[in-house]
Structure formats: C-alpha cells, structure tokens
Design a protein around this motif. Structure first.
Motif, PDB file in Angstrom:
ATOM      1  N   THR A  85      45.987  29.825  72.376  1.00 47.98           N
ATOM      2  CA  THR A  85      46.181  30.501  73.659  1.00 47.98           C
ATOM      3  C   THR A  85      46.964  29.633  74.641  1.00 47.98           C
ATOM      4  O   THR A  85      47.455  30.133  75.644  1.00 47.98           O
ATOM      5  N   GLY A  86      47.006  28.330  74.383  1.00 49.58           N
ATOM      6  CA  GLY A  86      47.644  27.434  75.339  1.00 49.58           C
ATOM      7  C   GLY A  86      46.688  26.940  76.407  1.00 49.58           C
ATOM      8  O   GLY A  86      47.063  26.147  77.261  1.00 49.58           O
ATOM      9  N   THR A  87      45.442  27.396  76.361  1.00 44.07           N
ATOM     10  CA  THR A  87      44.424  26.890  77.296  1.00 44.07           C
ATOM     11  C   THR A  87      43.529  25.946  76.507  1.00 44.07           C
ATOM     12  O   THR A  87      42.838  26.368  75.572  1.00 44.07           O
ATOM     13  N   VAL A  88      43.581  24.665  76.860  1.00 48.30           N
ATOM     14  CA  VAL A  88      42.896  23.662  76.041  1.00 48.30           C
ATOM     15  C   VAL A  88      41.374  23.830  76.134  1.00 48.30           C
ATOM     16  O   VAL A  88      40.681  23.848  75.124  1.00 48.30           O
ATOM     17  N   LEU A  89      40.866  23.966  77.362  1.00 45.66           N
ATOM     18  CA  LEU A  89      39.416  24.141  77.542  1.00 45.66           C
ATOM     19  C   LEU A  89      39.147  25.611  77.812  1.00 45.66           C
ATOM     20  O   LEU A  89      38.984  26.022  78.960  1.00 45.66           O
ATOM     21  N   HIS A  90      39.135  26.412  76.758  1.00 40.93           N
ATOM     22  CA  HIS A  90      39.001  27.858  76.903  1.00 40.93           C
ATOM     23  C   HIS A  90      37.518  28.219  76.857  1.00 40.93           C
ATOM     24  O   HIS A  90      36.875  28.071  75.819  1.00 40.93           O
ATOM     25  N   THR A  91      36.985  28.685  77.973  1.00 44.25           N
ATOM     26  CA  THR A  91      35.546  28.954  78.041  1.00 44.25           C
ATOM     27  C   THR A  91      35.126  29.967  76.983  1.00 44.25           C
ATOM     28  O   THR A  91      34.104  29.805  76.317  1.00 44.25           O
ATOM     29  N   ASN A  92      35.930  31.016  76.777  1.00 50.55           N
ATOM     30  CA  ASN A  92      35.548  32.049  75.804  1.00 50.55           C
ATOM     31  C   ASN A  92      35.673  31.550  74.360  1.00 50.55           C
ATOM     32  O   ASN A  92      35.148  32.174  73.442  1.00 50.55           O
ATOM     33  N   LEU A  93      36.399  30.453  74.161  1.00 50.58           N
ATOM     34  CA  LEU A  93      36.546  29.900  72.804  1.00 50.58           C
ATOM     35  C   LEU A  93      35.767  28.595  72.657  1.00 50.58           C
ATOM     36  O   LEU A  93      36.049  27.781  71.788  1.00 50.58           O
ATOM     37  N   GLY A  94      34.789  28.392  73.530  1.00 54.09           N
ATOM     38  CA  GLY A  94      33.862  27.280  73.326  1.00 54.09           C
ATOM     39  C   GLY A  94      34.205  25.971  74.013  1.00 54.09           C
ATOM     40  O   GLY A  94      33.579  24.950  73.726  1.00 54.09           O
ATOM     41  N   ARG A  95      35.199  25.968  74.891  1.00 56.11           N
ATOM     42  CA  ARG A  95      35.582  24.760  75.648  1.00 56.11           C
ATOM     43  C   ARG A  95      35.833  23.554  74.731  1.00 56.11           C
ATOM     44  O   ARG A  95      36.484  23.681  73.721  1.00 56.11           O
ATOM     45  N   ALA A  96      35.303  22.389  75.097  1.00 48.09           N
ATOM     46  CA  ALA A  96      35.675  21.142  74.406  1.00 48.09           C
ATOM     47  C   ALA A  96      35.226  21.153  72.942  1.00 48.09           C
ATOM     48  O   ALA A  96      34.161  21.675  72.617  1.00 48.09           O
ATOM     49  N   ILE A  97      36.070  20.590  72.081  1.00 47.82           N
ATOM     50  CA  ILE A  97      35.628  20.361  70.701  1.00 47.82           C
ATOM     51  C   ILE A  97      35.070  18.938  70.623  1.00 47.82           C
ATOM     52  O   ILE A  97      35.541  18.040  71.308  1.00 47.82           O
ATOM     53  N   TYR A  98      34.054  18.753  69.817  1.00 45.87           N
ATOM     54  CA  TYR A  98      33.357  17.468  69.764  1.00 45.87           C
ATOM     55  C   TYR A  98      34.235  16.371  69.155  1.00 45.87           C
ATOM     56  O   TYR A  98      35.005  16.613  68.226  1.00 45.87           O
ATOM     57  N   ALA A  99      34.021  15.172  69.654  1.00 45.19           N
ATOM     58  CA  ALA A  99      34.600  13.985  69.021  1.00 45.19           C
ATOM     59  C   ALA A  99      33.886  13.754  67.697  1.00 45.19           C
ATOM     60  O   ALA A  99      32.728  14.141  67.533  1.00 45.19           O
ATOM     61  N   GLU A 100      34.580  13.117  66.755  1.00 49.30           N
ATOM     62  CA  GLU A 100      33.950  12.852  65.444  1.00 49.30           C
ATOM     63  C   GLU A 100      32.642  12.076  65.619  1.00 49.30           C
ATOM     64  O   GLU A 100      31.657  12.342  64.921  1.00 49.30           O
ATOM     65  N   ALA A 101      32.634  11.123  66.541  1.00 51.15           N
ATOM     66  CA  ALA A 101      31.414  10.335  66.763  1.00 51.15           C
ATOM     67  C   ALA A 101      30.274  11.233  67.240  1.00 51.15           C
ATOM     68  O   ALA A 101      29.106  11.033  66.873  1.00 51.15           O
ATOM     69  N   ALA A 102      30.609  12.234  68.042  1.00 52.14           N
ATOM     70  CA  ALA A 102      29.590  13.149  68.559  1.00 52.14           C
ATOM     71  C   ALA A 102      29.078  14.062  67.441  1.00 52.14           C
ATOM     72  O   ALA A 102      27.884  14.367  67.373  1.00 52.14           O
ATOM     73  N   ILE A 103      29.995  14.474  66.564  1.00 49.50           N
ATOM     74  CA  ILE A 103      29.595  15.325  65.439  1.00 49.50           C
ATOM     75  C   ILE A 103      28.622  14.554  64.541  1.00 49.50           C
ATOM     76  O   ILE A 103      27.580  15.065  64.135  1.00 49.50           O
ATOM     77  N   ALA A 104      28.978  13.290  64.264  1.00 52.24           N
ATOM     78  CA  ALA A 104      28.118  12.464  63.405  1.00 52.24           C
ATOM     79  C   ALA A 104      26.749  12.272  64.050  1.00 52.24           C
ATOM     80  O   ALA A 104      25.709  12.406  63.386  1.00 52.24           O
ATOM     81  N   ALA A 105      26.736  12.003  65.342  1.00 49.37           N
ATOM     82  CA  ALA A 105      25.458  11.781  66.031  1.00 49.37           C
ATOM     83  C   ALA A 105      24.626  13.061  66.051  1.00 49.37           C
ATOM     84  O   ALA A 105      23.410  13.029  65.834  1.00 49.37           O
ATOM     85  N   ALA A 106      25.296  14.187  66.302  1.00 49.53           N
ATOM     86  CA  ALA A 106      24.571  15.459  66.377  1.00 49.53           C
ATOM     87  C   ALA A 106      23.976  15.834  65.023  1.00 49.53           C
ATOM     88  O   ALA A 106      22.809  16.229  64.937  1.00 49.53           O
ATOM     89  N   THR A 107      24.763  15.692  63.963  1.00 52.85           N
ATOM     90  CA  THR A 107      24.236  16.074  62.648  1.00 52.85           C
ATOM     91  C   THR A 107      23.126  15.098  62.229  1.00 52.85           C
ATOM     92  O   THR A 107      22.149  15.505  61.605  1.00 52.85           O
ATOM     93  N   GLY A 108      23.262  13.834  62.608  1.00 52.59           N
ATOM     94  CA  GLY A 108      22.189  12.875  62.322  1.00 52.59           C
ATOM     95  C   GLY A 108      20.890  13.304  62.983  1.00 52.59           C
ATOM     96  O   GLY A 108      19.817  13.279  62.364  1.00 52.59           O
TER      97      GLY A 108
END
Ligand SMILES: *Cc1c(COP(=O)(O)O)cnc(C)c1O
Length: 464
Positions: A85-108
């Motif tokens: 869409t060209g909108t980086v932080l798109h509220t309807n598409l979930g805003r920010a995507i997680y950093a890899e470190a955050a993904i690892a911490a969350a799944t842990g």
C-alpha cells in the motif's frame, strides 16, 4: 457397456450416502466427522434450495462442493498479506512487524514457563513490568514506567487514575480523531474525566489554559497532532509553557505522543518525530505512546513519567485489566534492547529498515519484478515502473512522504480494470494489497521483503 454410476446425474443423495463415499471419508479423516457432515448438509441444502425437492447432481460435483466448503472453513481468517500500500505502519494490516529478536523472545515465552512475575533470586513474587521498566527509563530519562495493552489504554489509565470525576484541559486544536478508532474525547469520557476544551481549533494561547483552571481541574493534557497538520494562522502553547502553567497550579501535565519514537529519526535522514525524552525534558509529568507505531515493537501502550504518578496508575485496578501478557512483554523487552545499540537499529528493527530503504534499492527491485509481472498478465494490463511516495502511517509524520517506486498496473483496451486487477491480486494465496490512484493500481515495493514468495505466486495470477 459399463457406466460410471457416480457420473450420472441422479436425484440428490442422502447425507449418509454422500458421507459414506470414499472422498468424503478422506475428508473426514483430515478434518473430523462433524465439519464434513456440516459440509454435506450445507451443500445438499443449497442444491435443494436452488433446484427444489427433485434436484439432481452427480456425486462427483457434490463432493467437489463439499471439499471446497471444508477448505473455506479451515483456511485461517487472520493470515499473511503483502503490504504494498505504501503505508509502512498500516493499522489495518497490523502496523509494525516484529524484529527477529522479538520473534525469538516471543516464541520462547510461548513455549515454556517464564519468570513473568517471579524474582528468581529471592523466589518472591515479582512485578511483570519490571522486565522492561529499566530499559524504558534508560531510553526516556523518566523516573518510572509501566506498560498496558495499547496507547488508548495508556491514555485511559492516566486519565482514570489522575482525573476521574474532575476536569482535564485540552486545546481544541488537539481534539482529533485518529483512524476512526481513537477519539480523545471518547476515551476521556469513558475514563470518567471531564474534557474542558480551551482555545480555538487554530489558535490556543497560554492564558486560554490559565483562565480555565479552577478547583475542578485535575490535569492539563497535550495530544500530539497525528494524521493531520493545521497550517496557516496558527498558534499553540509550547510544552514548556504548558508545564510551567500546570506546575504553577500543582497540576500534572499529561502528554499523549501517539507515536513516540525513542530516538531522534534525523540520525537516519528522516524528519524529526518528537521523542518521549524530549517530552519529559519539556516538563511533562506523564508521557504516553504506542509500542507498535514508530517504535516498531508489539502492540502495547507505554507510560513514562513521575514515579509518584506512575505508582498511582499501577495501583489502579484497571491496570490489571489492561496488562500485557508474557508473549508481548518478551517481544517488547527484546525490541527495547535493540535500541541500546542504535548503530545497528536500521538493520535490526524492520520498521526503521523499511522507512530508511533507499529509493534506488526499491527502484532496482521494481525493475527486477517488471518482466515477471508483464509475463503473468501478458496483454491484459499495461505494466510500468513508476516513482511514488510512501507514507509512514499510524499518524506519524503526517505530512512527510518518502520517495519510493511502484509497479503501476493500468487497463489496456479490452483488458482488466484497475479494480479487477486489485481483486485478482487480493485473491492470491498470500493476498497482495496495493492502492488505486486515478484508475492505476500501484504496488509500492517499499515493504516487499519476501520477493521470492511474491514471484512464486505470479504463476497463479497468469491462470486466474
Ligand atoms: C495512535 C494514537 C493513539 C492510540 O494508540 P493505540 O496504540 O492505537 O491505542 C492515541 N493518541 C495518539 C496521539 C495517537 O497517535
């Protein structure tokens, strides 16, 4: 002569008969008897409705419909999409995507037990926000911090704790609606605080605040202008002046920043967005901001400020209602840790990586995709590379845009309209979401990370 009975159009079979067929049994094994029985009933009912009591259809056709019905029911509703869409932080598409470190911490944190509210050294009960508080203090210079479900909840908790049943002064120019979902006046009302509007939409002066302060006043509030900018004959009161007026009357100043990027974006060649540290330095007693806007973390609301006020907010029973779970806390801690080493941030934090992506890099990607796109839609659309402008989104830097490049698709004579092209792209296994500008479908490539997956889907587009 042999006749394949299943190919004969016959009176509609019974539910049991259809369920007893081998293809239906295969479906039962994969998805369970209940769902497949529902499918058979729904498909037969549909045929009866359309064709009447004497409807006919081959078993093969009916089973095929059942299979489609089941597939539709087992496809996840919430699923990945390409945000072009060209909108980086798109509220309807979930805003920010997680950093890899955050993904690892969350799944842990998802997989096992964690010391969420447990002090490992003393074996005593711990405080869940303690895992992020010290980091937040280091990054904002505040005395204390807490985290809740989102920034709307942060504003709610601040007002409910500090101003329920009393008045909060807000400039009329800041009474904004953000994306249809966050209205400062509505949040205020539900928090029990009474909104007292001061000044006019375009001009607010210091005396507009001081003249309204009375025995019922509980706080002064500043709301960061998201998603709009009032230009021209304007005048607003600086945060320093507001804090001086508030403190003269022993009132707290609440500053809702909305985006609240933790570090000055100008370090990465982007326009400056007010930081929580600056708001604290300018005298705010409570500062609220989102975790999943410019900060690039999980959805959450962050409150930093004076220790005494934060402690009161922590004691409010609503804090318990609005608290974060272990998964998001883990992701938030990991995201905040990335800010400790800002030199790596534009690589380690996807939001910043996407915002700082050079236009030349996006242009090169556009030319890589041009021929595959043309091949997939040969003759059915005019496809070119076009310069365009991306937006930050989520109310951050509302008037600034970032130079970018798009694949532009438009209708050729007896080809497909932009709307129909957009629909086809959305029908792909991983839906591709673009934007339409004057009958041209633009696929802004700023946020296209998974280029290989994008390309692998184009075959489906050719056959669609
Ligand atoms: C986005 C925003 C909010 C709401 O934040 P959420 O995290 O979406 O709840 C509140 N205030 C301002 C100024 C905002 O920009």
């Amino acid at each position: 002569m042999t006749v394949n009975a299943s190919l004969l159009s016959t009176r509609l079979p019974s539910v049991d008969r259809l369920l007893g067929t081998i293809p239906a049994q295969v479906l039962v094994e994969q998805h369970g008897r209940q769902l497949v029985t529902d499918a058979v009933r729904a498909v037969l009912a549909q045929y009866r409705k359309v064709q009447g009591a004497n409807g006919t259809a081959t078993q093969e056709v009916l089973l095929n419909e059942c299979s489609k019905w089941v597939k539709a029911k087992v496809t996840p509703s919430l699923r990945p999409v390409f945000n072009l869409t060209g909108t980086v932080l798109h509220t309807n598409l979930g805003r920010a995507i997680y950093a890899e470190a955050a993904i690892a911490a969350a799944t842990g944190a998802m997989r096992g037990a964690v010391n969420l509210e447990y002090d490992i050294e003393s074996a005593d009960r711990g405080e869940r926000d303690s895992h992020v508080e010290e980091l937040l203090l280091r990054l904002t210079g505040a005395e204390a911090a807490l985290v809740v479900n989102n920034n709307a909840a942060a504003v709610y908790l601040a007002l409910n704790t500090l101003a329920a049943g009393r008045e909060v002064l807000v400039s009329r120019g800041e009474l904004v609606e953000i994306g249809g979902s966050f209205r400062v006046p509505d949040i205020m009302t539900s928090s029990g605080a009474k909104l007292r509007e001061v000044g006019t939409t375009n001009r607010t002066h210091p005396h507009d605040y001081s003249s309204e302060i009375g025995p019922a006043t509980a706080a002064m509030m500043k709301v960061h202008a998201s998603n709009y900018e009032i230009r021209g004959f304007t005048c607003s009161v600086t945060e320093e002046e507001m804090s001086r007026i508030a403190h003269e009357h022993s009132l707290p100043l609440i500053n809702d920043l909305g985006c609240g990027m933790l570090l000055g974006l100008e370090a990465w060649g982007l326009p400056h967005e007010r930081t929580p540290r600056e708001a604290i330095d300018a005298g705010a007693d409570v500062v609220t901001f989102s975790g999943d806007k410019l900060m690039g973390g999980p959805q959450c609301g962050i409150v930093v400020g004076k220790a005494e006020l934060i402690a009161r907010m922590r004691r409010n029973p609503m804090k318990r209602v609005l608290r974060l779970d272990k998964v998001r806390l883990a992701a938030l801690e990991a995201t905040l840790r990335l800010y400790i080493h800002p030199d790596c941030l534009s690589q380690s934090l996807p939001t910043l990586r996407l915002l700082t992506r050079p236009a030349s890099d996006i242009e090169a990607q556009a030319y890589r995709l041009l021929n595959p796109m043309r091949n997939a839609l040969s003759g059915r659309a005019d496809i070119t590379v076009m310069a365009c402008a991306s937006q930050v989104g989520s109310g951050a830097l509302p008037v600034e845009t970032l130079p970018s490049f798009a694949i532009a698709l438009s209708k050729v004579s007896d080809g497909i309209s932009a709307d129909a092209l957009a629909r086809r792209l959305r029908a792909l296994p991983i839906p591709v979401i673009g934007r339409i500008r004057s009958d041209v479908l633009l696929l802004d490539l700023r946020c296209l990370v998974e280029e290989t997956i994008f390309l692998s889907q184009l075959a489906d587009l050719a056959t669609a």
